[in-house]
Design a protein around this motif. Sequence first.
Motif, PDB file in Angstrom:
ATOM      1  N   HIS A 169       0.839  -1.214   0.000  1.00 40.42           N
ATOM      2  CA  HIS A 169       0.000   0.000   0.000  1.00 40.42           C
ATOM      3  C   HIS A 169       0.866   1.253   0.000  1.00 40.42           C
ATOM      4  CE1 HIS A 169      -3.036   2.928   1.144  1.00 40.42           C
ATOM      5  NE2 HIS A 169      -2.411   3.162   2.289  1.00 40.42           N
ATOM      6  N   SER A 267       3.631   8.963   6.535  1.00 40.11           N
ATOM      7  CA  SER A 267       2.541   7.983   6.468  1.00 40.11           C
ATOM      8  C   SER A 267       2.798   6.864   7.469  1.00 40.11           C
ATOM      9  CB  SER A 267       2.428   7.402   5.051  1.00 40.11           C
ATOM     10  OG  SER A 267       1.831   8.328   4.165  1.00 40.11           O
ATOM     11  N   VAL A 269       1.254   3.000   8.948  1.00 45.16           N
ATOM     12  CA  VAL A 269       0.357   1.853   8.867  1.00 45.16           C
ATOM     13  C   VAL A 269       0.576   0.996  10.108  1.00 45.16           C
ATOM     14  CG1 VAL A 269      -0.359  -0.196   7.566  1.00 45.16           C
ATOM     15  CG2 VAL A 269       0.466   1.832   6.347  1.00 45.16           C
ATOM     16  N   THR A 285      -4.625   3.934   9.234  1.00 43.55           N
ATOM     17  CA  THR A 285      -4.593   2.849   8.251  1.00 43.55           C
ATOM     18  C   THR A 285      -3.884   1.670   8.902  1.00 43.55           C
ATOM     19  OG1 THR A 285      -4.544   4.323   6.332  1.00 43.55           O
ATOM     20  CG2 THR A 285      -3.663   2.102   6.024  1.00 43.55           C
ATOM     21  N   LEU A 322      -6.175  -5.295   4.674  1.00 49.03           N
ATOM     22  CA  LEU A 322      -5.778  -3.893   4.840  1.00 49.03           C
ATOM     23  C   LEU A 322      -7.012  -3.007   4.979  1.00 49.03           C
ATOM     24  CD1 LEU A 322      -3.319  -1.906   4.739  1.00 49.03           C
ATOM     25  CD2 LEU A 322      -3.881  -1.590   2.317  1.00 49.03           C
ATOM     26  N   VAL A 324      -7.828   0.891   4.911  1.00 43.97           N
ATOM     27  CA  VAL A 324      -7.240   2.195   4.574  1.00 43.97           C
ATOM     28  C   VAL A 324      -8.064   3.306   5.206  1.00 43.97           C
ATOM     29  CG1 VAL A 324      -6.576   3.757   2.717  1.00 43.97           C
ATOM     30  CG2 VAL A 324      -6.303   1.289   2.421  1.00 43.97           C
ATOM     31  N   ARG A 325      -7.386   4.133   6.015  1.00 42.22           N
ATOM     32  CA  ARG A 325      -8.039   5.296   6.621  1.00 42.22           C
ATOM     33  C   ARG A 325      -7.245   6.553   6.233  1.00 42.22           C
ATOM     34  NH1 ARG A 325      -8.698   1.505  11.212  1.00 42.22           N
ATOM     35  NH2 ARG A 325     -10.860   0.714  11.100  1.00 42.22           N
ATOM     36  N   SER A 326      -6.950   7.406   7.199  1.00 47.36           N
ATOM     37  CA  SER A 326      -6.413   8.728   6.844  1.00 47.36           C
ATOM     38  C   SER A 326      -4.959   8.952   7.238  1.00 47.36           C
ATOM     39  CB  SER A 326      -7.271   9.821   7.509  1.00 47.36           C
ATOM     40  OG  SER A 326      -8.631   9.661   7.181  1.00 47.36           O
ATOM     41  N   THR A 328      -2.305   7.600   5.800  1.00 51.45           N
ATOM     42  CA  THR A 328      -1.389   7.364   4.676  1.00 51.45           C
ATOM     43  C   THR A 328      -1.758   8.247   3.501  1.00 51.45           C
ATOM     44  OG1 THR A 328      -2.800   5.472   4.061  1.00 51.45           O
ATOM     45  CG2 THR A 328      -0.789   4.991   5.297  1.00 51.45           C
TER      46      THR A 328
END
Length: 335
Positions: A169, A267, A269, A285, A322, A324-326, A328
């Motif tokens: 990602h 970023s 994760v 994320t 995975l 995905v939020r905010s 990254t």
Amino acid sequence: MTVAATLAEIAREAGVSAPTVSKVLNGRADVAPATRERIEELLRRHGYQRRRGNQSTQLLELVFHELESSWAMEVIRGVENVVREEGLTVVLSESSGRLSLGQSWMEGVLARRPTGVVLVLSGLDRTQQTQLTSRNIPFVVMDPAGDPGEDVPAVGATNWHGGLAATRHLLELGHRRIAVIAGPSKMMCSRARVDGYRAALETAGIVFDPGLVREGDFHHEAGYTAGLELLRMRDRPTAVFTGNDLQALGLYEAAREQGLRIPEELSVVGFDDLPLARWVGPPLTTVRQPLTEMAEVAARMVIDLARGNRPSTLRVDLATSLVVRSSTAPPQTAG
């Protein structure tokens, strides 16, 4: 192969009374250590196994190496979902951060005589496995720290794939200098996540840089300390994959101290997808590890074993995904 002996035969061979053997079987403390050891050895040698039905209180033993995080709460919730339906009660115990369990814990379990034992991030040595087997107390390891062995029932997650997905990602967003704050190297799940991270880099043609790897302990403080080290580098990473969500929160604090905005300048994760991941700022994320479902599978497996039902497979790995939020975004371009 030695024919299984009766309790009376083991008592006679040990030179003790049958009640003394019974005390050892039940985890009673009032037996001399040398006598206990002699009886345990005879139980192992003869493959003694208590008949099903002579044991089993309506308890399920749930053992953690530590109980201080919301990670543990997700596991407890999953086990509770199952035992509630079965009319059982959960007993919690903790090994104070150790990945192996002491004899005092074992004596307590033998005295409680639970329906079964679920061990989380902990393990049993061969002697302890034999002790539980001889008492007909089944056990399942959830998220094993090390290799539990082919004959030990275990429930885990696809950690390697999770590490791969997290790193891929970040690569797809354009990051090339990606660091990782791993969990303890002695834990199998942690090593698998780093291996997935490394595979994603190498597949993208990026040389693995051990200077961008830090080892943590799955706690906030480790994410903070390792995060400061990484973010103070002259050529700092533009993205960091952390071995779990708690370390990601520590990294958030390190980024704030360094004046770096997430995700504009860094970023992040995580891994686990704990409920708090949705509520931090910015929302994290992360790789979802289905902890509650893993705990449910482990609890059902140990209850089935207690009923004499052998599972079709002794190793179950549930899928990670995975989320995905905010936290990254593509890296900033110079100038």
